[in-house]
Design an enzyme around this catalytic site. Structure first.
Site, PDB file in Angstrom:
ATOM      1  CB  SER A  38      42.434  52.780  31.547  1.00 11.48           C
ATOM      2  OG  SER A  38      42.626  51.534  30.936  1.00 11.48           O
ATOM      3  CG  HIS A  69      43.044  46.556  32.181  1.00  7.83           C
ATOM      4  ND1 HIS A  69      41.875  47.093  32.632  1.00  7.83           N
ATOM      5  CD2 HIS A  69      43.263  47.123  30.977  1.00  7.83           C
ATOM      6  CE1 HIS A  69      41.384  47.935  31.732  1.00  7.83           C
ATOM      7  NE2 HIS A  69      42.217  47.967  30.726  1.00  7.83           N
ATOM      8  CG  HIS A  91      38.502  44.266  28.252  1.00  5.71           C
ATOM      9  ND1 HIS A  91      39.666  44.092  28.966  1.00  5.71           N
ATOM     10  CD2 HIS A  91      38.059  45.503  28.533  1.00  5.71           C
ATOM     11  CE1 HIS A  91      39.914  45.191  29.655  1.00  5.71           C
ATOM     12  NE2 HIS A  91      38.962  46.059  29.423  1.00  5.71           N
ATOM     13  CE1 TYR A  93      40.966  43.905  24.682  1.00  2.00           C
ATOM     14  CE2 TYR A  93      39.034  45.282  24.982  1.00  2.00           C
ATOM     15  CZ  TYR A  93      40.352  44.961  25.304  1.00  2.00           C
ATOM     16  OH  TYR A  93      41.016  45.680  26.251  1.00  2.00           O
ATOM     17  CD  GLU A  94      41.337  40.674  28.108  1.00  6.56           C
ATOM     18  OE1 GLU A  94      42.191  39.930  28.637  1.00  6.56           O
ATOM     19  OE2 GLU A  94      40.626  41.462  28.766  1.00  6.56           O
ATOM     20  CB  ALA A 121      39.352  54.485  29.662  1.00  5.66           C
ATOM     21  CG  MET A 216      36.596  48.725  23.266  1.00  6.92           C
ATOM     22  SD  MET A 216      38.209  48.285  22.614  1.00  6.92           S
ATOM     23  CE  MET A 216      38.539  49.672  21.515  1.00  6.92           C
ATOM     24  CB  SER A 217      34.893  47.435  29.552  1.00  2.00           C
ATOM     25  OG  SER A 217      34.762  48.767  30.017  1.00  2.00           O
ATOM     26  CG  ASN A 240      39.754  58.602  23.071  1.00  2.00           C
ATOM     27  OD1 ASN A 240      39.856  57.798  23.995  1.00  2.00           O
ATOM     28  ND2 ASN A 240      38.934  58.400  22.042  1.00  2.00           N
ATOM     29  CG  HIS A 252      45.979  50.275  25.027  1.00  2.00           C
ATOM     30  ND1 HIS A 252      44.752  50.418  25.661  1.00  2.00           N
ATOM     31  CD2 HIS A 252      46.763  49.584  25.898  1.00  2.00           C
ATOM     32  CE1 HIS A 252      44.804  49.833  26.849  1.00  2.00           C
ATOM     33  NE2 HIS A 252      46.005  49.328  27.023  1.00  2.00           N
TER      34      HIS A 252
HETATM   35  N1  HPA Z   1      36.627  53.844  21.659  1.00  2.00           N
HETATM   36  C1  HPA Z   1      36.467  52.666  22.303  1.00  2.00           C
HETATM   37  N2  HPA Z   1      36.984  52.431  23.497  1.00  2.00           N
HETATM   38  C2  HPA Z   1      37.683  53.408  24.085  1.00  2.00           C
HETATM   39  C3  HPA Z   1      37.886  54.656  23.470  1.00  2.00           C
HETATM   40  C4  HPA Z   1      37.326  54.884  22.182  1.00  2.00           C
HETATM   41  O1  HPA Z   1      37.449  55.961  21.575  1.00  2.00           O
HETATM   42  N3  HPA Z   1      38.633  55.392  24.327  1.00  2.00           N
HETATM   43  C5  HPA Z   1      38.862  54.628  25.422  1.00  2.00           C
HETATM   44  N4  HPA Z   1      38.292  53.421  25.281  1.00  2.00           N
END
Ligand code: HPA
Length: 288
Positions: A38, A69, A91, A93-94, A121, A216-217, A240, A252
């Site tokens: 992202s 994505h 990912h 988690y999918e 990201a 997460m990737s 963030n 998200h």
């Molecule tokens: N945690 C996990 N994955 C993320 C985050 C987060 O704070 N921000 C963007 N992807």
């Protein structure tokens, strides 16, 4: 005596993907593979002569299921470098499995990619690395201890990870950032399986473990690429502050809006970094 190799379903899939790609883009020989997370899609604005191929046309490429994505492969040039840019990744988690990027990455390696540039990201654990910051990944923590290499045979599966993120590529990226006047942080990326965000207690624990950013990737792809012998560079866009480090609730939508805001800067840096990557000799075009 060498270990006998059982039939590998992935090998057949990679062959199919290579055939499909060569049919769609005859004569294209990418040297650098890029995976877009992202906020990094702006890099495609800098590409010349781009051909776009939907993943749906490429056997073994992931069907995108996450907003933001795209699910298409861009083949073209950044300066003198022929690139294959994956707009979208699978990912863990999918599906709960972590080998969703095995076929695409092995296919791009078979086509001639010797370097993998990963982008993502991430959430920041450092107060001085706020939203909008860019971070060069110096190393990673595979917190779930999951691997796409489970089930591989032979001694190559025992991949050394001391140099997971190539030192020379990192030096090059730092030089480009300095030339462009972009502040590039550097730190350790910790992989969380997701899809839920972390708790504040988890983030406090990850800080003690030495993490600078969470996401997460990326880690499964690094393992696949290092196993294939590719050199890896990875860049994070901080969208963030991690859980508990700011009052802003994580979502998200927040990731996507922060990613969009930084997209032009991130894409510009990424394009310049890729243009500067020194490559070895010309690849063998192989059978057409
Ligand atoms: N945690 C996990 N994955 C993320 C985050 C987060 O704070 N921000 C963007 N992807």
């Amino acid at each position: 005596m060498s270990t006998p190799r059982p039939p590998d379903a992935t090998a057949a899939d990679v062959g199919d993907a290579v055939v499909a790609l060569r049919a769609r883009a005859p004569g294209v020989l990418p040297r650098v593979a890029v995976v877009l997370g992202s906020g990094w899609g702006g890099v495609t604005d800098h590409m010349a002569g781009a051909i776009r191929i939907p993943y749906a046309d490429l056997p073994g490429f992931p069907q995108a299921s996450v907003e933001g994505h795209a699910g298409e492969l861009w083949l073209g040039r950044l300066g003198a470098v022929d690139v294959a840019v994956m707009g979208g990744r699978k990912h863990g988690y999918e599906t709960g499995t972590v080998d969703g990027m095995k076929v695409p990455l092995r296919c791009l390696h078979a086509l001639g990619c010797e370097v993998l540039v990963q982008t993502n990201a991430a959430g920041s654990l450092n107060a001085d690395m706020g939203p909008g910051s860019l971070m060069l990944v110096s190393d990673h923590i595979n917190l779930p201890q999951r691997s796409p290499l489970v089930g591989e045979c032979g001694s190559e599966r025992f991949v050394g990870m001391a140099d997971a993120y190539d030192r020379a590529l990192r030096l090059g990226a730092r030089r480009v950032a300095t030339r462009l006047g972009v502040h590039l942080h550097e730190g350790v990326y910790l992989w969380c399986f997701g899809p839920q965000f972390e708790t504040p207690a988890e983030i406090r624990a990850f800080k003690l473990l030495g993490a600078d950013a969470v996401g997460m990737s990326t880690v499964p792809e690094t393992l696949i690429a290092r196993h294939a012998g590719m050199r890896v560079l990875a860049l994070s866009l901080i969208t963030n502050m991690a859980a508990g480090l700011s009052d802003e609730p994580l979502s998200h939508a927040l990731t996507l809006s922060a990613a969009k805001a930084a997209s032009e800067r991130a894409g510009g840096l990424l394009a310049a970094v890729i243009r500067s990557i020194p490559l070895g000799g010309a690849p063998d075009a192989g059978p057409s």
